[in-house]
Design a protein around this motif. Structure first.
Motif, PDB file in Angstrom:
ATOM      1  N   UNK A   1       0.793  -1.215   0.005  1.00 56.52           N
ATOM      2  CA  UNK A   1      -0.181  -0.096  -0.030  1.00 56.52           C
ATOM      3  C   UNK A   1       0.918   1.315  -0.069  1.00 56.52           C
ATOM      4  N   UNK A   2       2.056   1.298   0.621  1.00 57.08           N
ATOM      5  CA  UNK A   2       2.767   2.357   0.626  1.00 57.08           C
ATOM      6  C   UNK A   2       3.594   2.968  -0.484  1.00 57.08           C
ATOM      7  N   UNK A   3       3.427   1.801  -1.486  1.00 59.19           N
ATOM      8  CA  UNK A   3       4.231   1.725  -3.001  1.00 59.19           C
ATOM      9  C   UNK A   3       3.245   2.131  -3.919  1.00 59.19           C
ATOM     10  N   UNK A   4       2.141   1.904  -3.648  1.00 59.19           N
ATOM     11  CA  UNK A   4       0.786   2.330  -4.640  1.00 59.19           C
ATOM     12  C   UNK A   4       0.363   3.662  -4.905  1.00 59.19           C
ATOM     13  N   UNK A   5       0.905   4.110  -5.906  1.00 60.81           N
ATOM     14  CA  UNK A   5       0.322   5.408  -6.302  1.00 60.81           C
ATOM     15  C   UNK A   5      -1.116   5.643  -5.999  1.00 60.81           C
ATOM     16  N   UNK A   6      -1.918   4.693  -6.674  1.00 70.09           N
ATOM     17  CA  UNK A   6      -3.089   5.079  -6.547  1.00 70.09           C
ATOM     18  C   UNK A   6      -3.766   4.926  -5.033  1.00 70.09           C
ATOM     19  N   UNK A   7      -3.301   4.097  -4.414  1.00 68.90           N
ATOM     20  CA  UNK A   7      -3.606   4.030  -2.904  1.00 68.90           C
ATOM     21  C   UNK A   7      -3.186   5.609  -2.163  1.00 68.90           C
ATOM     22  N   UNK A   8      -1.912   5.731  -2.482  1.00 70.77           N
ATOM     23  CA  UNK A   8      -1.617   7.062  -1.782  1.00 70.77           C
ATOM     24  C   UNK A   8      -2.415   8.360  -2.246  1.00 70.77           C
ATOM     25  N   UNK A   9      -2.723   8.330  -3.535  1.00 68.20           N
ATOM     26  CA  UNK A   9      -3.465   9.602  -4.202  1.00 68.20           C
ATOM     27  C   UNK A   9      -5.117   9.535  -3.502  1.00 68.20           C
ATOM     28  N   UNK A  10      -5.394   8.166  -3.183  1.00 65.66           N
ATOM     29  CA  UNK A  10      -6.718   8.064  -2.492  1.00 65.66           C
ATOM     30  C   UNK A  10      -6.730   8.664  -1.120  1.00 65.66           C
ATOM     31  N   UNK A  11      -5.719   8.368  -0.534  1.00 66.70           N
ATOM     32  CA  UNK A  11      -5.318   8.559   1.172  1.00 66.70           C
ATOM     33  C   UNK A  11      -5.369  10.199   0.978  1.00 66.70           C
ATOM     34  N   UNK A  12      -4.461  10.705   0.081  1.00 67.71           N
ATOM     35  CA  UNK A  12      -4.268  12.116   0.132  1.00 67.71           C
ATOM     36  C   UNK A  12      -5.679  12.796  -0.158  1.00 67.71           C
ATOM     37  N   UNK A  13      -6.336  12.340  -1.176  1.00 69.63           N
ATOM     38  CA  UNK A  13      -7.627  12.990  -1.477  1.00 69.63           C
ATOM     39  C   UNK A  13      -8.801  13.045  -0.109  1.00 69.63           C
ATOM     40  N   UNK A  14      -8.635  11.761   0.387  1.00 70.24           N
ATOM     41  CA  UNK A  14      -9.504  11.582   1.653  1.00 70.24           C
ATOM     42  C   UNK A  14      -9.147  12.547   2.746  1.00 70.24           C
ATOM     43  N   UNK A  15      -7.761  12.611   2.752  1.00 72.90           N
ATOM     44  CA  UNK A  15      -7.214  13.498   4.019  1.00 72.90           C
ATOM     45  C   UNK A  15      -7.763  15.137   3.622  1.00 72.90           C
ATOM     46  N   UNK A  16      -7.696  15.426   2.457  1.00 65.81           N
ATOM     47  CA  UNK A  16      -8.132  16.866   1.818  1.00 65.81           C
ATOM     48  C   UNK A  16      -9.583  16.977   2.140  1.00 65.81           C
ATOM     49  N   UNK A  17     -10.402  16.072   1.717  1.00 69.75           N
ATOM     50  CA  UNK A  17     -11.707  16.376   1.881  1.00 69.75           C
ATOM     51  C   UNK A  17     -12.327  16.415   3.342  1.00 69.75           C
TER      52      UNK A  17
END
Length: 138
Positions: A86-102
């Motif tokens: 998970x910490x190497x998957x760019x899609x997962x990292x992007x989703x975490x970042x989007x969720x945190x921003x929301x």
């Protein structure tokens, strides 16, 4: 001198155990010269000579080492995607970042509403009418 004999005896035992494990775990096509049971008996009855004989003549050359992956076949087939942590998957990292921003935006919106409500309460208490025009729209 006794220590040297003990050391050589231990080395012989370790070599015999390694040869026995190698012999018992080898595929049927990797065993040369004799059947598997004969190699096991040779290793058990003559540990030093049998172990060396197994590694030299009993198994296929290079069967103990890992073989490298075959080179590309020139196929235009898309390679299969390996599972990614998970910490190497760019899609997962992007989703975490989007969720945190929301979540940050929602928290900011609630803080602003609370601040406006408190300002209006203070103005009412002081006798001033709430001022709607001075507030910036978000």
């Amino acid at each position: 001198m006794a220590r040297l004999y003990v050391l050589l005896f231990l080395v012989q035992i370790v070599l015999a155990v390694c040869a026995l494990i190698s012999c018992l775990s080898a595929e049927e096509g990797q065993i040369r010269a004799l059947p598997r049971i004969a190699w096991v008996l040779i290793i058990l009855f003559f540990p030093l000579v049998g172990s060396i004989a197994w590694f030299v003549a009993g198994r296929e050359p290079g069967s103990g080492a890992r073989k490298p992956w075959p080179a590309g076949t020139g196929s235009t087939e898309r390679p299969r995607r390996r599972p990614v942590a998970p910490d190497d998957d760019p899609e997962f990292l992007r989703s975490v970042q989007d969720r945190a921003q929301q979540q940050d935006q929602e928290l900011f919106r609630r803080w602003e509403e609370d601040l406006r409500r408190r300002e209006d309460d203070l103005r009412r208490r002081d006798g001033e009418p709430p001022r709607e025009g001075d507030r910036p729209e978000v």
